[in-house]
Structures are given as C-alpha cells and as structure tokens.
Design a protein around this motif. Sequence first.
Motif, mmCIF file in Angstrom:
data_model
loop_
_atom_site.group_PDB
_atom_site.id
_atom_site.type_symbol
_atom_site.label_atom_id
_atom_site.label_comp_id
_atom_site.label_asym_id
_atom_site.label_seq_id
_atom_site.Cartn_x
_atom_site.Cartn_y
_atom_site.Cartn_z
ATOM 1 N N TRP A 1 0.838 -1.194 0.000
ATOM 2 C CA TRP A 1 0.000 0.000 0.000
ATOM 3 C C TRP A 1 0.874 1.246 0.000
ATOM 4 O O TRP A 1 1.844 1.321 0.771
ATOM 5 N N TYR B 1 -5.090 6.223 -1.157
ATOM 6 C CA TYR B 1 -4.308 5.017 -0.913
ATOM 7 C C TYR B 1 -4.353 4.124 -2.153
ATOM 8 O O TYR B 1 -5.426 3.834 -2.681
ATOM 9 N N ARG C 1 0.465 5.735 -0.405
ATOM 10 C CA ARG C 1 -0.509 6.799 -0.298
ATOM 11 C C ARG C 1 0.075 8.092 -0.838
ATOM 12 O O ARG C 1 1.290 8.283 -0.844
#
Length: 117
Positions: free
Chosen positions: A36, A93, A38
Amino acid sequence: QVQLVESGGGLVQAGGSLRLACAASGSIFSINSMGWYRQAPGKQRELVAGIISGGQINYADSVKGRFTISRDRAKNTVYLQMNSLKLEDTAVYYCKLIVAGTLGTFWGQGTQVTVSS
C-alpha cells in the motif's frame, strides 16, 4: 494483464479505524510483493506498508503500531487495517503488486481515506 480493485476507503474521525482491501485478478502466476502506498495533496506518493512473498513485512515509521498489512494468498487479496487514524493519514491510498519473475508492476485506481477532526 493484472487488475487490482481497492475498497474500504471513506471518511472517519480521528482515532477511528478503516480496513482497506485490494483484490488482484488476471494473469497472476506468482506474486513477488503487494503493498500500500498513499499520496496526499501536494506530496509525493509514499510507501505505507508492504509484504513480500516470503512473508517479510515493512511499514513506514509514521504508521508503525497503528497499521497492519495482511494477505490472503488464496484470494490474491491484501488488506490494510488502519487504527488510531490521524489527520495526517488523509490521502489517496493505492495498492501495488509486483509479479514474480517478470517484476511487472501494477497499480490500483486508488481509494480516498479522509480523517476528520
């Protein structure tokens, strides 16, 4: 081709929790890593958490102790449990997948997380 579909973003008050999910589909024989990232307005995209096929996990210092990444191999899905959310966690995200062997890189479309006071 590989498709990544993210879900779970939204609006939450500071101190609250959200769980993001990223489901991968398509021509996936083996995954090198999933993670992940962002990107907040006016800032560069940054790594939040990543998990490598062997199980190694790493987190950005800013989320250690608050976020947990996990993976369901059978579903080719990676999750991000976000607790104790702060205003500065507000960002889009993105899920990222790297295919083993070719090291082809794929990104999801992004999901907005907004933390309010």
